[in-house]
Design an enzyme around this catalytic site. Sequence first.
Site, short mmCIF file in Angstrom:
data_model
loop_
_atom_site.label_atom_id
_atom_site.label_comp_id
_atom_site.label_asym_id
_atom_site.label_seq_id
_atom_site.Cartn_x
_atom_site.Cartn_y
_atom_site.Cartn_z
N CYS A 152 -5.48 -14.35 -127.20
CA CYS A 152 -6.86 -14.10 -127.61
C CYS A 152 -7.12 -14.92 -128.87
CB CYS A 152 -7.07 -12.61 -127.89
SG CYS A 152 -8.70 -12.26 -128.60
N ASP B 165 -2.95 -12.34 -123.67
CA ASP B 165 -3.78 -12.06 -122.51
C ASP B 165 -3.00 -12.48 -121.27
OD1 ASP B 165 -6.09 -11.08 -123.81
OD2 ASP B 165 -6.78 -13.11 -124.23
#
Length: 154
Positions: free
Chosen positions: A52, A59
């Site tokens: 992120c 992620d």
Amino acid sequence: MTETIYSGLKQLGGATLLPESPDKAELERVRNPQADVAYNVRFTAPEFTSLCPMTGQPDFAHLVIDYVPGEWLVESKSLKLYLGSFRNHGAFHEDCTVSIGRRLAGFLAPRWLRIGGYWYPRGGMPIDVFWQTGPMPEGVWIPDQDVPPYRGRG
């Protein structure tokens, strides 16, 4: 030594370090020996990771890449290393997914390419991102991506 379609590949067949970033990753390609035939190639990366850009938290996504090659095929080890280079790269889901599709399309000049990015929830909401170069070609078997919607524990 006889020249083959594999001549010039640098990463296949030896130890290769993971690139520091997608910009430093080197994709490689080979001539398509079946360029006169329209067919689909699928790569699935069920454990794709990036960061992120706001929090630095990881992620995770399940990527499915389909393409109908023209003159070129992507060399799979270079693709694996390119995708792995996102592990320490900060970008939003949409940017990661679309930039992968655009880079592959620009590098390979396929007849058609699509990518589906099925991102696991962050903040309680999965984000799915889809991009393709144009209409799906006729006369080529292109199966559904068959990645079920995220259901959590339900």
